[in-house]
Motif scaffolding. Sequence first.
Motif, mmCIF file in Angstrom:
data_model
loop_
_atom_site.group_PDB
_atom_site.id
_atom_site.type_symbol
_atom_site.label_atom_id
_atom_site.label_comp_id
_atom_site.label_asym_id
_atom_site.label_seq_id
_atom_site.Cartn_x
_atom_site.Cartn_y
_atom_site.Cartn_z
ATOM 1 N N GLN A 287 0.834 -1.210 0.000
ATOM 2 C CA GLN A 287 0.000 0.000 0.000
ATOM 3 C C GLN A 287 0.864 1.254 0.000
ATOM 4 O O GLN A 287 0.551 2.245 -0.667
ATOM 5 C CB GLN A 287 -0.924 -0.027 1.213
ATOM 6 C CG GLN A 287 -2.006 1.030 1.220
ATOM 7 C CD GLN A 287 -2.940 0.871 2.424
ATOM 8 O OE1 GLN A 287 -2.561 0.284 3.442
ATOM 9 N NE2 GLN A 287 -4.146 1.382 2.300
ATOM 10 N N PRO A 293 -3.252 4.825 -7.714
ATOM 11 C CA PRO A 293 -4.194 3.750 -7.386
ATOM 12 C C PRO A 293 -5.136 3.380 -8.520
ATOM 13 O O PRO A 293 -5.441 2.205 -8.717
ATOM 14 C CB PRO A 293 -4.954 4.293 -6.170
ATOM 15 C CG PRO A 293 -4.658 5.748 -6.118
ATOM 16 C CD PRO A 293 -3.321 5.928 -6.743
ATOM 17 N N ALA A 319 -9.474 -0.255 1.759
ATOM 18 C CA ALA A 319 -8.957 1.085 1.469
ATOM 19 C C ALA A 319 -8.357 1.148 0.065
ATOM 20 O O ALA A 319 -8.559 2.125 -0.674
ATOM 21 C CB ALA A 319 -7.909 1.472 2.507
ATOM 22 N N MET A 320 -7.628 0.110 -0.315
ATOM 23 C CA MET A 320 -7.032 0.097 -1.650
ATOM 24 C C MET A 320 -8.117 0.073 -2.723
ATOM 25 O O MET A 320 -8.050 0.798 -3.716
ATOM 26 C CB MET A 320 -6.083 -1.099 -1.797
ATOM 27 C CG MET A 320 -4.726 -0.883 -1.125
ATOM 28 S SD MET A 320 -3.526 -2.198 -1.486
ATOM 29 C CE MET A 320 -3.903 -3.347 -0.173
ATOM 30 N N ALA A 323 -9.772 3.355 -3.167
ATOM 31 C CA ALA A 323 -8.927 4.329 -3.866
ATOM 32 C C ALA A 323 -8.850 4.056 -5.364
ATOM 33 O O ALA A 323 -8.276 4.852 -6.113
ATOM 34 C CB ALA A 323 -7.521 4.310 -3.264
#
Length: 386
Positions: A287, A293, A319-320, A323
């Motif tokens: 990350q 992203p 979260a990834m 994004a």
Amino acid sequence: MSEAQERLRRWRLVLGGDGADGTGCELRGQDAAMDGALSSLYGRRPDGAGSGGSRTAGLGASAPNVARWLGDIRTYFPTSVVQVMQRDAIERLGLSALLLEPEMLEAVEADVHLVGTLLSLNKVMPETTKETARAVVRKVVEQLEKRLSTRTRATLSGALDRSARISRPRHRDIDWDRTIRANLKNYLPEHRTVVPERLVGYGRAAQSVKKDVVLCIDQSGSMAASVVYASVFGAVLASMRAIATRLVVFDTAVVDLTDELDDPVDVLFGTQLGGGTDINRALAYCQSQITRPADTVVVLISDLYEGGIRDEMLKRVAAMKAAGVQFVTLLALSDEGAPAYDREHAAALAALGAPAFACTPDLFPEVMAAAIEKRPLPIPDMTEQR
């Protein structure tokens, strides 16, 4: 030989035994030699231990005996059978230590599973053996690259071109096939023509980096074949100018092997198979390396038996994805069928929109192409892989 005699001969070879197998068939010549090679690995045991209370092996722990046996089975059986018998000999008889001897390595039939065994022995391998071991590993890697690289490059190059299509292209950049299909509704029968209200074209930056790919590989002992295949694919991806590739391996520690990607053999010898698993720590590192992203694909290759902080791991994945990262979880990257894996963690990832599934090396290019184009992944039915 009559059909009945041939049937008895085959049953005698399958059953083994010293004339007490019920067939009444006596083996001669090459048949007897084949039976002897099989009995050395799967034969009867004085102590009655083993499968069915009577299976054993007669190879002993002597390197000359084993080397002779390896030569015999290569004479009598096809390569695919030889590789299975070698694997059984290593697992059943504890012959891993003999692989530390150069003459033994020169006698074996190299395959992905043997490479995994050698990598697990890397830290205890004497210097006199390391060059031979590297030669064995390189032979397997070159075979895999030859099998996988051309199709991978072609598939991903097409995906990269399609993902870079623009809606207002210059004339020479128009993709006429897709433009016509996109405008079929505007066909004018009286003029026998299509009015192209919307043009579809290819992107212009063919030499620039279009996608970032992060391969995050679990190097626990059960993932040996996956580590081998992933290292080869990592080298192939790194050779494509339009893809910036990062390769990260982990157990309870995290090691970035991106600088070794020009040689997958160096990558493999930079791994350390075995140990625990901390997926959360590995994903935290990955990350931290993401700068674009929306143009990044993260591929986690792991059986998901997490030894780290589960909730943190799932939060990082969420979260990834939020994004814009395309997140792919492969429970295995091998030809071995459906793997053992942590079903609870797999279900939790699926709930986040990141389904976890096993993938064969032949399917991997299609999976990556789908991720690059941000379309549904070609997830196989894992019940069919058993």
